[in-house]
Scaffold this motif. Structure first.
Motif, PDB file in Angstrom:
ATOM      1  N   GLY A  16      42.587  32.975  37.280  1.00 44.93           N
ATOM      2  CA  GLY A  16      43.512  34.082  37.395  1.00 44.93           C
ATOM      3  C   GLY A  16      44.980  33.727  37.320  1.00 44.93           C
ATOM      4  N   SER A  81      51.386  40.138  48.152  1.00 45.14           N
ATOM      5  CA  SER A  81      50.394  40.804  47.314  1.00 45.14           C
ATOM      6  C   SER A  81      50.925  42.158  46.880  1.00 45.14           C
ATOM      7  CB  SER A  81      49.059  40.959  48.051  1.00 45.14           C
ATOM      8  OG  SER A  81      49.225  41.726  49.214  1.00 45.14           O
ATOM      9  N   ARG A  83      49.732  45.561  43.877  1.00 49.76           N
ATOM     10  CA  ARG A  83      48.531  46.263  43.394  1.00 49.76           C
ATOM     11  C   ARG A  83      47.660  45.443  42.451  1.00 49.76           C
ATOM     12  NH1 ARG A  83      52.412  50.503  43.217  1.00 49.76           N
ATOM     13  NH2 ARG A  83      51.981  51.969  44.895  1.00 49.76           N
ATOM     14  N   ASP A  84      48.282  44.585  41.641  1.00 52.83           N
ATOM     15  CA  ASP A  84      47.481  43.880  40.640  1.00 52.83           C
ATOM     16  C   ASP A  84      47.592  42.359  40.671  1.00 52.83           C
ATOM     17  OD1 ASP A  84      50.020  43.550  39.643  1.00 52.83           O
ATOM     18  OD2 ASP A  84      49.590  44.320  37.650  1.00 52.83           O
ATOM     19  N   SER A  85      48.360  41.811  41.618  1.00 57.47           N
ATOM     20  CA  SER A  85      48.515  40.359  41.618  1.00 57.47           C
ATOM     21  C   SER A  85      48.881  39.810  42.989  1.00 57.47           C
ATOM     22  CB  SER A  85      49.581  39.948  40.596  1.00 57.47           C
ATOM     23  OG  SER A  85      50.829  40.497  40.913  1.00 57.47           O
ATOM     24  N   TYR A  86      48.820  38.485  43.070  1.00 58.78           N
ATOM     25  CA  TYR A  86      49.244  37.741  44.256  1.00 58.78           C
ATOM     26  C   TYR A  86      50.342  36.767  43.841  1.00 58.78           C
ATOM     27  CZ  TYR A  86      44.638  39.039  46.156  1.00 58.78           C
ATOM     28  OH  TYR A  86      43.532  39.708  46.581  1.00 58.78           O
ATOM     29  N   THR A 107      46.450  36.891  38.950  1.00 54.33           N
ATOM     30  CA  THR A 107      45.944  38.253  38.825  1.00 54.33           C
ATOM     31  C   THR A 107      44.991  38.505  39.976  1.00 54.33           C
ATOM     32  OG1 THR A 107      44.065  37.598  37.464  1.00 54.33           O
ATOM     33  CG2 THR A 107      46.065  38.261  36.308  1.00 54.33           C
ATOM     34  N   ARG A 108      44.982  39.709  40.440  1.00 53.80           N
ATOM     35  CA  ARG A 108      44.153  40.055  41.589  1.00 53.80           C
ATOM     36  C   ARG A 108      42.663  40.122  41.223  1.00 53.80           C
ATOM     37  NH1 ARG A 108      46.785  43.281  46.206  1.00 53.80           N
ATOM     38  NH2 ARG A 108      45.062  43.373  47.634  1.00 53.80           N
ATOM     39  N   THR A 109      42.345  40.543  40.018  1.00 54.94           N
ATOM     40  CA  THR A 109      40.945  40.702  39.615  1.00 54.94           C
ATOM     41  C   THR A 109      40.257  39.375  39.350  1.00 54.94           C
ATOM     42  OG1 THR A 109      41.636  41.023  37.315  1.00 54.94           O
ATOM     43  CG2 THR A 109      41.267  43.008  38.650  1.00 54.94           C
ATOM     44  N   GLU A 110      40.985  38.395  38.831  1.00 56.28           N
ATOM     45  CA  GLU A 110      40.377  37.112  38.469  1.00 56.28           C
ATOM     46  C   GLU A 110      40.710  35.984  39.431  1.00 56.28           C
ATOM     47  OE1 GLU A 110      41.748  36.348  34.531  1.00 56.28           O
ATOM     48  OE2 GLU A 110      41.023  38.268  33.789  1.00 56.28           O
ATOM     49  N   ASN A 112      41.424  33.795  42.898  1.00 56.89           N
ATOM     50  CA  ASN A 112      40.795  33.529  44.183  1.00 56.89           C
ATOM     51  C   ASN A 112      41.889  32.998  45.099  1.00 56.89           C
ATOM     52  OD1 ASN A 112      39.541  32.212  46.381  1.00 56.89           O
ATOM     53  ND2 ASN A 112      37.677  31.903  45.204  1.00 56.89           N
TER      54      ASN A 112
END
Length: 130
Positions: A16, A81, A83-86, A107-110, A112
């Motif tokens: 990510g 953090s 909405r879509d990332s860290y 990216t937040r979806t991919e 860890n």
């Protein structure tokens, strides 16, 4: 022991990862960058992240009693953090003034976050500056 470029490339291999930088929080300058930048400009992102890092590093609100000696920042890392990332900012202990940090954008979806925090800490310990 890896230098700046090797460390940043290693950070980009994390799941990510979108971008990474090594930033001096006293000046706000990026000492090295790789990948994308959240705002499209690495230097602007470095300066803005440095403001946040400086706030945490120069004030004792988040420090434990043993970290108030002033030799190093009172926090290990910061996590921001949205909405879509860290954004993970990891302070690096150095032999001089410990005024640099690694900034990793995930990216937040991919991504860890737990794995990234552990690996970034390992990278910060091995990083050779100079």
């Amino acid at each position: 022991m890896p230098g700046i470029d090797e460390c940043l490339l290693e950070a980009m291999r994390l799941p990510g990862a979108r971008g990474a930088a090594l930033v001096d929080w006293t000046s706000g300058l990026a000492l090295g960058t790789v990948g994308e930048s959240p705002g499209g400009d690495h230097e602007t992102t470095a300066a803005e992240a440095a403001e946040l890092a400086r706030l945490a590093a120069e004030h004792g609100a988040f420090a434990s009693a043993e970290d108030l000696d002033g030799e190093r920042p009172p926090v290990e890392d910061l996590i921001v953090s949205n909405r879509d990332s860290y954004h993970l900012l990891r302070f690096v202990d150095t032999s001089f003034d410990s005024s640099v940090f690694l900034h990793l954008w995930l990216t937040r979806t991919e991504g860890n976050l737990a794995l990234a925090r552990i690996r970034l800490g390992e990278m910060a310990e091995r990083l050779v500056l100079g």
